[in-house]
Design a protein around this motif. Sequence first.
Motif, PDB file in Angstrom:
ATOM      1  N   CYS A  67       0.842  -1.194   0.000  1.00  0.00           N
ATOM      2  CA  CYS A  67       0.000   0.000   0.000  1.00  0.00           C
ATOM      3  C   CYS A  67       0.882   1.251   0.000  1.00  0.00           C
ATOM      4  O   CYS A  67       1.715   1.428   0.898  1.00  0.00           O
ATOM      5  CB  CYS A  67      -0.927   0.019   1.210  1.00  0.00           C
ATOM      6  SG  CYS A  67      -2.282  -1.158   1.119  1.00  0.00           S
ATOM      7  N   SER A  68       0.677   2.096  -0.967  1.00  0.00           N
ATOM      8  CA  SER A  68       1.368   3.382  -1.015  1.00  0.00           C
ATOM      9  C   SER A  68       0.458   4.462  -0.423  1.00  0.00           C
ATOM     10  O   SER A  68      -0.683   4.195  -0.017  1.00  0.00           O
ATOM     11  CB  SER A  68       1.741   3.736  -2.457  1.00  0.00           C
ATOM     12  OG  SER A  68       0.574   3.874  -3.249  1.00  0.00           O
ATOM     13  N   GLU A  69       0.962   5.682  -0.362  1.00  0.00           N
ATOM     14  CA  GLU A  69       0.149   6.779   0.158  1.00  0.00           C
ATOM     15  C   GLU A  69      -1.080   7.022  -0.715  1.00  0.00           C
ATOM     16  O   GLU A  69      -2.160   7.351  -0.210  1.00  0.00           O
ATOM     17  CB  GLU A  69       0.999   8.048   0.257  1.00  0.00           C
ATOM     18  CG  GLU A  69       2.113   7.965   1.288  1.00  0.00           C
ATOM     19  CD  GLU A  69       2.885   9.257   1.414  1.00  0.00           C
ATOM     20  OE1 GLU A  69       2.616  10.180   0.603  1.00  0.00           O
ATOM     21  OE2 GLU A  69       3.751   9.367   2.305  1.00  0.00           O
ATOM     22  N   VAL A  70      -0.917   6.841  -2.030  1.00  0.00           N
ATOM     23  CA  VAL A  70      -2.056   7.015  -2.935  1.00  0.00           C
ATOM     24  C   VAL A  70      -3.102   5.934  -2.684  1.00  0.00           C
ATOM     25  O   VAL A  70      -4.315   6.202  -2.671  1.00  0.00           O
ATOM     26  CB  VAL A  70      -1.574   6.986  -4.395  1.00  0.00           C
ATOM     27  CG1 VAL A  70      -2.759   7.116  -5.355  1.00  0.00           C
ATOM     28  CG2 VAL A  70      -0.561   8.092  -4.648  1.00  0.00           C
ATOM     29  N   ASP A  71      -2.653   4.706  -2.466  1.00  0.00           N
ATOM     30  CA  ASP A  71      -3.588   3.606  -2.204  1.00  0.00           C
ATOM     31  C   ASP A  71      -4.333   3.815  -0.884  1.00  0.00           C
ATOM     32  O   ASP A  71      -5.550   3.575  -0.805  1.00  0.00           O
ATOM     33  CB  ASP A  71      -2.841   2.275  -2.178  1.00  0.00           C
ATOM     34  CG  ASP A  71      -2.127   1.993  -3.491  1.00  0.00           C
ATOM     35  OD1 ASP A  71      -2.595   2.487  -4.537  1.00  0.00           O
ATOM     36  OD2 ASP A  71      -1.083   1.293  -3.470  1.00  0.00           O
ATOM     37  N   LYS A  73      -4.913   6.662   0.592  1.00  0.00           N
ATOM     38  CA  LYS A  73      -5.838   7.781   0.408  1.00  0.00           C
ATOM     39  C   LYS A  73      -7.089   7.335  -0.322  1.00  0.00           C
ATOM     40  O   LYS A  73      -8.211   7.725   0.029  1.00  0.00           O
ATOM     41  CB  LYS A  73      -5.132   8.899  -0.365  1.00  0.00           C
ATOM     42  CG  LYS A  73      -5.984  10.141  -0.556  1.00  0.00           C
ATOM     43  CD  LYS A  73      -5.203  11.242  -1.249  1.00  0.00           C
ATOM     44  CE  LYS A  73      -6.049  12.496  -1.404  1.00  0.00           C
ATOM     45  NZ  LYS A  73      -5.296  13.593  -2.072  1.00  0.00           N
ATOM     46  N   GLN A  74      -6.923   6.501  -1.349  1.00  0.00           N
ATOM     47  CA  GLN A  74      -8.070   5.992  -2.090  1.00  0.00           C
ATOM     48  C   GLN A  74      -8.930   5.078  -1.211  1.00  0.00           C
ATOM     49  O   GLN A  74     -10.163   5.083  -1.304  1.00  0.00           O
ATOM     50  CB  GLN A  74      -7.582   5.224  -3.329  1.00  0.00           C
ATOM     51  CG  GLN A  74      -8.684   4.656  -4.200  1.00  0.00           C
ATOM     52  CD  GLN A  74      -9.505   5.725  -4.883  1.00  0.00           C
ATOM     53  OE1 GLN A  74      -9.024   6.859  -5.060  1.00  0.00           O
ATOM     54  NE2 GLN A  74     -10.730   5.397  -5.260  1.00  0.00           N
ATOM     55  N   SER A  77     -10.881   7.304   1.360  1.00  0.00           N
ATOM     56  CA  SER A  77     -11.662   8.412   0.811  1.00  0.00           C
ATOM     57  C   SER A  77     -13.158   8.132   0.849  1.00  0.00           C
ATOM     58  O   SER A  77     -13.961   9.057   0.702  1.00  0.00           O
ATOM     59  CB  SER A  77     -11.224   8.696  -0.630  1.00  0.00           C
ATOM     60  OG  SER A  77     -11.422   7.553  -1.447  1.00  0.00           O
ATOM     61  N   SER A  84      -4.453  14.737   3.521  1.00  0.00           N
ATOM     62  CA  SER A  84      -3.073  14.283   3.350  1.00  0.00           C
ATOM     63  C   SER A  84      -2.911  12.916   3.986  1.00  0.00           C
ATOM     64  O   SER A  84      -3.668  12.536   4.890  1.00  0.00           O
ATOM     65  CB  SER A  84      -2.079  15.269   3.969  1.00  0.00           C
ATOM     66  OG  SER A  84      -2.280  15.356   5.373  1.00  0.00           O
ATOM     67  N   HIS A 145      -9.396   1.562  -9.411  1.00  0.00           N
ATOM     68  CA  HIS A 145      -8.074   1.868  -8.855  1.00  0.00           C
ATOM     69  C   HIS A 145      -7.292   0.571  -8.664  1.00  0.00           C
ATOM     70  O   HIS A 145      -7.221   0.028  -7.555  1.00  0.00           O
ATOM     71  CB  HIS A 145      -8.209   2.615  -7.519  1.00  0.00           C
ATOM     72  CG  HIS A 145      -6.896   3.000  -6.904  1.00  0.00           C
ATOM     73  ND1 HIS A 145      -6.127   4.054  -7.363  1.00  0.00           N
ATOM     74  CD2 HIS A 145      -6.206   2.461  -5.864  1.00  0.00           C
ATOM     75  CE1 HIS A 145      -5.036   4.152  -6.636  1.00  0.00           C
ATOM     76  NE2 HIS A 145      -5.058   3.191  -5.718  1.00  0.00           N
ATOM     77  N   VAL A 147      -4.172  -1.911  -8.066  1.00  0.00           N
ATOM     78  CA  VAL A 147      -2.886  -1.829  -7.373  1.00  0.00           C
ATOM     79  C   VAL A 147      -1.976  -2.916  -7.941  1.00  0.00           C
ATOM     80  O   VAL A 147      -2.321  -4.096  -7.914  1.00  0.00           O
ATOM     81  CB  VAL A 147      -3.067  -2.021  -5.850  1.00  0.00           C
ATOM     82  CG1 VAL A 147      -1.710  -1.986  -5.152  1.00  0.00           C
ATOM     83  CG2 VAL A 147      -3.985  -0.949  -5.291  1.00  0.00           C
TER      84      VAL A 147
END
Length: 282
Positions: A67-71, A73-74, A77, A84, A145, A147
């Motif tokens: 899991c990255s920061e984008v993942d 956040k998604q 959300s 952030s 989305h 991954v």
Amino acid sequence: MAPSKKKHATSQPCIIPGGFAVLSIQFSPDSVARHSLYVKEHKVRAEKTSGRPLDRTLFVLNIPPYCSEVDVKQLFSQFGDVQSVELRDHPGSSHESGPRLSKFFRPAEKQGFKVGYIVFKKPSSLPAVKSHPHDVPLVISTKQHPVKTGVEKWIQQYTESFIQPEKLQQIVDSFMEDYDKRKQQEEERQKAEANQQQEDEEGWVKVTRGHKGAKARPHSEAANQRALQKEMRKKKRKELMNFYTWQHRNTQKEHIAELRKKFEEDKQRIALLRAQRKFRPY
């Protein structure tokens, strides 16, 4: 036998000791294995003025390595707009004292489970996360989305590791502009403190009272420099006095040595006169 009407799904949040709520996640909709995240509201008094507001920050444990920061956040959300996301290897204070480095100048991240700080735009998102049912898993990789993992993720990281010289130059210029701005602000602050703490002709320093609740400010660089110069002058005067004391003692020793030498010479002269005289009453 009639089927049991009792539902196995509780549809209730799971709270464990420590105030953590347990969230169940799975990688894809058809995945059988599940993973648990432990979340709670972030409450640290020392970070009131940082980028982690107390009423809108969620503290997350056991975030998977893929899991990255984008993942993240998604994933979160769906509970509200995410402002952030910050992933770290260990819990700790935020790094706001210096400029944020680009990924090309940061050290390689450690592969492993991480902790996260998720800041929502509205405080109402925190109760929504903590009240999510434990038996309803959150899906990380969806059609909207996806991954990437395995070889596909390695190929993506390898491709993104290359950067155009123009983009790299732009990143460096932006960093240097921010550095110069911070350095100028620091110089202006030191200059203002030096003017505020400047001594008058009689050696007095004007001290102003800050606003109510303000903490005591540390000594400025100019004040520390003046104190250091004062100590150096005091040390020099002490060394000079010690030199004069040593010189006076040395002079006394030489004078005493001369007196002793003269005394010995006088003794020898008297003994010689006694030996040369002719009249000897005894």
